[in-house]
Design an enzyme around this catalytic site. Structure first.
Site, mmCIF file in Angstrom:
data_model
loop_
_atom_site.group_PDB
_atom_site.id
_atom_site.type_symbol
_atom_site.label_atom_id
_atom_site.label_comp_id
_atom_site.label_asym_id
_atom_site.label_seq_id
_atom_site.Cartn_x
_atom_site.Cartn_y
_atom_site.Cartn_z
ATOM 1 N N GLU A 1 -7.602 -5.448 -2.991
ATOM 2 C CA GLU A 1 -7.056 -4.105 -2.803
ATOM 3 C C GLU A 1 -5.586 -4.199 -3.226
ATOM 4 O O GLU A 1 -5.250 -3.890 -4.352
ATOM 5 C CB GLU A 1 -7.227 -3.690 -1.350
ATOM 6 N N GLU B 1 -8.874 4.875 0.216
ATOM 7 C CA GLU B 1 -8.962 5.177 1.653
ATOM 8 C C GLU B 1 -7.761 5.998 2.115
ATOM 9 O O GLU B 1 -7.847 6.702 3.126
ATOM 10 C CB GLU B 1 -9.064 3.885 2.461
ATOM 11 N N GLU C 1 -5.527 -6.140 1.790
ATOM 12 C CA GLU C 1 -4.211 -6.460 2.391
ATOM 13 C C GLU C 1 -3.696 -7.823 1.943
ATOM 14 O O GLU C 1 -2.935 -8.487 2.644
ATOM 15 C CB GLU C 1 -4.242 -6.396 3.935
ATOM 16 N N GLU D 1 0.836 -1.212 0.000
ATOM 17 C CA GLU D 1 0.000 0.000 0.000
ATOM 18 C C GLU D 1 0.869 1.259 0.000
ATOM 19 O O GLU D 1 0.744 2.137 0.852
ATOM 20 C CB GLU D 1 -0.955 -0.037 1.198
ATOM 21 N N HIS E 1 -18.410 -8.424 5.868
ATOM 22 C CA HIS E 1 -17.023 -8.031 6.095
ATOM 23 C C HIS E 1 -16.367 -8.995 7.069
ATOM 24 O O HIS E 1 -16.892 -9.230 8.155
ATOM 25 C CB HIS E 1 -16.961 -6.606 6.661
ATOM 26 N N HIS E 2 -15.234 -9.565 6.672
ATOM 27 C CA HIS E 2 -14.436 -10.418 7.549
ATOM 28 C C HIS E 2 -13.056 -9.807 7.723
ATOM 29 O O HIS E 2 -12.135 -10.103 6.952
ATOM 30 C CB HIS E 2 -14.282 -11.822 6.966
#
Ligand code: NOJ
Ligand code: CA
Length: 704
Positions: free
Chosen positions: A502, A508, A484, A188, A413-414
């Protein structure tokens, strides 16, 4: 249908079995001391790319690549160091050579185009090294080269541990590179643009205070996909395809010789890969062209992945979603129940469902719905979430029913907080729970240190974990969006339910305190991260000052509003989020219409003009429709754009609806100023508009 035939233009002196046999004998056994001896030469189907393999006096095998006579990859060696059995596989004896030509077409379940041509010439060097049998496999496409190692089943060599892979990529000059620092745990990063000789990953990473987890690999180590541009006019992208049961590859640069060498992410005890024959490594990919646009249109990486093994794929559906999400990132609400700002409460989520349903979305992501968020971040805790326990103020049953009654679904969402072991133990139960609630898409996340302890986000164990998640989710007919996770390598061909990841700096980071997202980032992403597959970038921010709910925040989205719209076309994904808050869309419903209208699955894609770090303009034709969408974006510089529309059908007029930057728009001074205007165009038109600083333009082209 496919055809696989022996390759006519490869085997010399003549394509017959006896000559081939003699040729193999020659290449394998005749040694010219100190002179590199040619082993085999292979051209791409259109003969634009030539791969040659040679053997040097030390017994090393070298490969070399030319594009239209220009040297792209200078002689580069191959091999391994094994930890167990302890040995070097650096010198090769060629035992035989095979070649073939393949030309097939296949239809992706979703994607940028409806049909993909898979056309290449293949060369297999059957070798032995230190008594171990290894095939070196090269595929030469019109847009690049793939190479991989294959360890066949053989006596006395079954299990082995890789210490190092020694694949070299010897650059033919001091190219301009677009790179992020090598890091075992995160990709990232902001991209750096420097000459190869000026790469300094340590200094670049030190500026990255926005990233919590780093495991740096050194000054001269960068990640792939790595994009380069040469002074003599070619573009080269180095990456990998079909990353399975193997760690991710980073690249270590020898800055005196401009030679990269593969550098594999280690496990907790420093080993790279535990393997068993028969085994194929991932492909090492080199996509090349004299035109930047052709790099973005390449399907080489997808073609090097295995086809999906799914019988029925009708449950896999591209989708647009909103989320109870950004409001937590910008401080309106929060993930934990404790603290009095719990966003995922029934009433609030209902508001999102109402808004998303009213505007035709397919899903609503809800984060912070489950117990555990009070203390989840930066821990080494094995058990943080169980993925089946909602907070008491979140009425999951009535909400899922409510969503379904309005024609959409919740997205689960996990967040694993890095504890992959915990997730593996609970995956079946968690997925059964989703199925019982009628939820068919899961966003996974791996924030923080990985458990098993000492493993990294990009190690062999974690690569296998991400792939297991995709496989298991498929058994439950669930679609996956991973955050991630390791850099994608085209595995969405093999696992078409793994819709997006992502695995790069996403939107974000507009909210990050230091570097954040700078305007050229989105012009580099297509040439780097997106080479491996779709990204959940989460575009669509309309309110650019992020102090809406927290006056202490000084962060601003460094983009115009029109650019946020254009990103839906320039950042490909079958899973696209409209990331901003309903109230921020209410304020610009006319611009929001583009997000409502834009497709997420395509029949065709044309990259109209592109230059990494500067600008990107892409046109896509919506699946089973005559409507085209164009996204055009720029970096921090304003520019005039003129796009030929020769891809349109002849003999019809089209209405072009432009969502463009207002004349006084500017990502710093006036980001939310836009103009919506209509133009009449046809196949012979050039569509012209101006992109302001940090700006963009989104266009809908409809047949009249
Ligand atoms: C990081 C993810 O990228 C982001 O989308 C998510 O909201 C947070 N982790 C919390 O899980
Ligand atoms: Ca993230």
């Amino acid at each position: 249908m496919g055809r696989k035939k022996e390759l006519a233009n490869f085997v010399y002196p003549k394509d017959n079995k006896m000559m081939k046999f003699l040729f193999c004998l020659l290449t394998a056994f005749v040694v010219f001391p100190s002179v590199a001896q040619q082993v085999a030469v292979l051209n791409s189907p259109n003969k634009g790319i030539q791969l040659s393999t040679t053997k040097n006096a030390e017994g090393q095998l070298l490969y070399q690549v030319q594009l239209k006579g220009k040297e792209i990859i200078s002689p580069s060696s191959l091999g391994f160091v094994l930890k167990k059995p302890a040995m070097e596989l650096k010198k090769f004896t060629v035992l035989g050579i095979d070649s073939s030509a393949v030309s097939t077409n296949w239809k992706p379940i979703w994607g940028e185009v409806k049909e993909i041509a898979n056309q290449y010439n293949e060369l297999v060097l059957h070798t032995s090294s230190n008594g171990i049998l290894i095939d070196l496999i090269f595929r030469v496409f019109d847009d690049g080269v793939g190479l991989r190692y294959y360890f066949p089943v053989q006596a006395n060599f079954q299990h082995f541990i890789v210490d190092q892979e020694l694949t070299q990529f010897n650059m033919s000059g001091d190219h301009t590179a677009f790179w992020i620092p090598g890091d075992y745990d995160t990709n990232e990063y902001t991209y750096n643009k420097t000459k190869l000789s000026e790469i300094d990953a340590t200094t670049a990473a030190a500026k990255e205070k926005d990233i919590a987890v780093t495991a740096l690999m050194g000054k001269n180590v960068v990640q792939t996909p790595l994009m380069m541009k040469s002074a003599n006019g070619f573009y080269l992208n180095i990456h990998e395809a079909a990353l399975m049961n193997y760690p991710a590859m980073h690249l270590r640069l020898d800055q005196t010789t401009q030679t990269f060498q593969s550098m594999l992410v280690p496990d907790a005890v420093g080993n790279k890969a535990y393997l068993q024959t028969p085994f194929s490594t991932p492909w090492r990919t080199m996509v090349m062209s004299e035109k930047a646009e052709k790099i973005l249109e390449s399907k080489l990486i997808l073609n090097l992945n295995e086809p999906a093994k799914f019988g029925d794929s009708t449950w896999i559906k591209p989708q647009k979603f909103m989320g109870m999400w950004w409001e937590m990132h910008i401080g309106k609400a929060n993930w934990p129940l404790a603290g009095g700002k719990h966003g995922a409460n029934t009433a609030n989520v209902k508001k999102y469902i109402d808004f998303a349903a009213q505007h035709g979305f397919d899903g609503v992501l809800v984060e912070g719905w489950n117990q555990g968020w009070e203390d989840w971040f930066g821990n080494w805790k094995e058990e943080v979430f169980d993925f089946v326990s909602p907070y008491p103020d979140y009425a999951i049953d009535s909400l899922t029913q409510y969503a379904q009654s309005k024609g959409l679904r919740l997205i689960m969402h996990h967040e694993t907080s890095g504890s992959a072991t915990n997730y593996e133990r609970r995956m079946d139960e968690a997925y059964q729970y989703m199925v019982s609630k009628g939820i068919n898409t899961v966003k996974t996340g791996y924030v923080g240190k990985i458990i098993p302890r000492g493993e990294h986000h990009d190690s062999q164990w974690m690569v296998n974990h991400y792939n297991r998640v995709a496989e298991k989710a498929a058994k439950y007919h669930l679609m996956v969006d991973s955050h991630e996770s390791v850099h994608p390598t085209g595995l969405h061909r093999t696992y078409p339910n793994w819709m997006a990841a992502e695995a790069a700096r996403g939107s974000e980071f507009n909210n990050a305190p230091t570097l954040g997202i700078i305007p050229d980032h989105t012009t580099i992403l297509p040439f780097t991260r997106l080479m491996g597959g779709p990204m959940d970038y989460t575009p669509g921010l309309f309110h650019m000052s992020l102090n809406q709910f927290d006056s202490t925040r000084t962060q601003k989205v460094r983009s115009t509003l029109a650019k946020q719209l254009a990103l839906y076309v320039t950042i490909h994904s079958p899973l696209q989020m409209a990331a901003d808050l309903p109230e921020n869309y209410e304020a610009h419903l006319d611009a929001f219409q583009f997000i409502k209208d834009v497709a997420v699955d395509w029949d065709d894609t044309k990259v109209l003009s592109a230059e990494p770090g500067d600008y990107v303009s892409i046109a896509c034709k919506a699946k089973n429709k005559d409507t085209w969408f164009i996204g055009s974006i720029t970096d921090e510089n304003a520019r005039n754009v003129s796009l030929p529309l020769d891809f349109l059908d002849a003999g019809t007029a089209y209405e072009a609806l432009l969502y463009r930057d207002a004349d006084d728009a500017d990502f710093e001074k006036n980001p939310e100023a836009y103009v919506i205007e209509k133009k009449l165009v046809s196949k012979s038109s050039n569509l012209t508009f101006r992109l302001q600083r940090g700006g963009g333009c989104a266009v809908v082209l409809k047949k009249l």
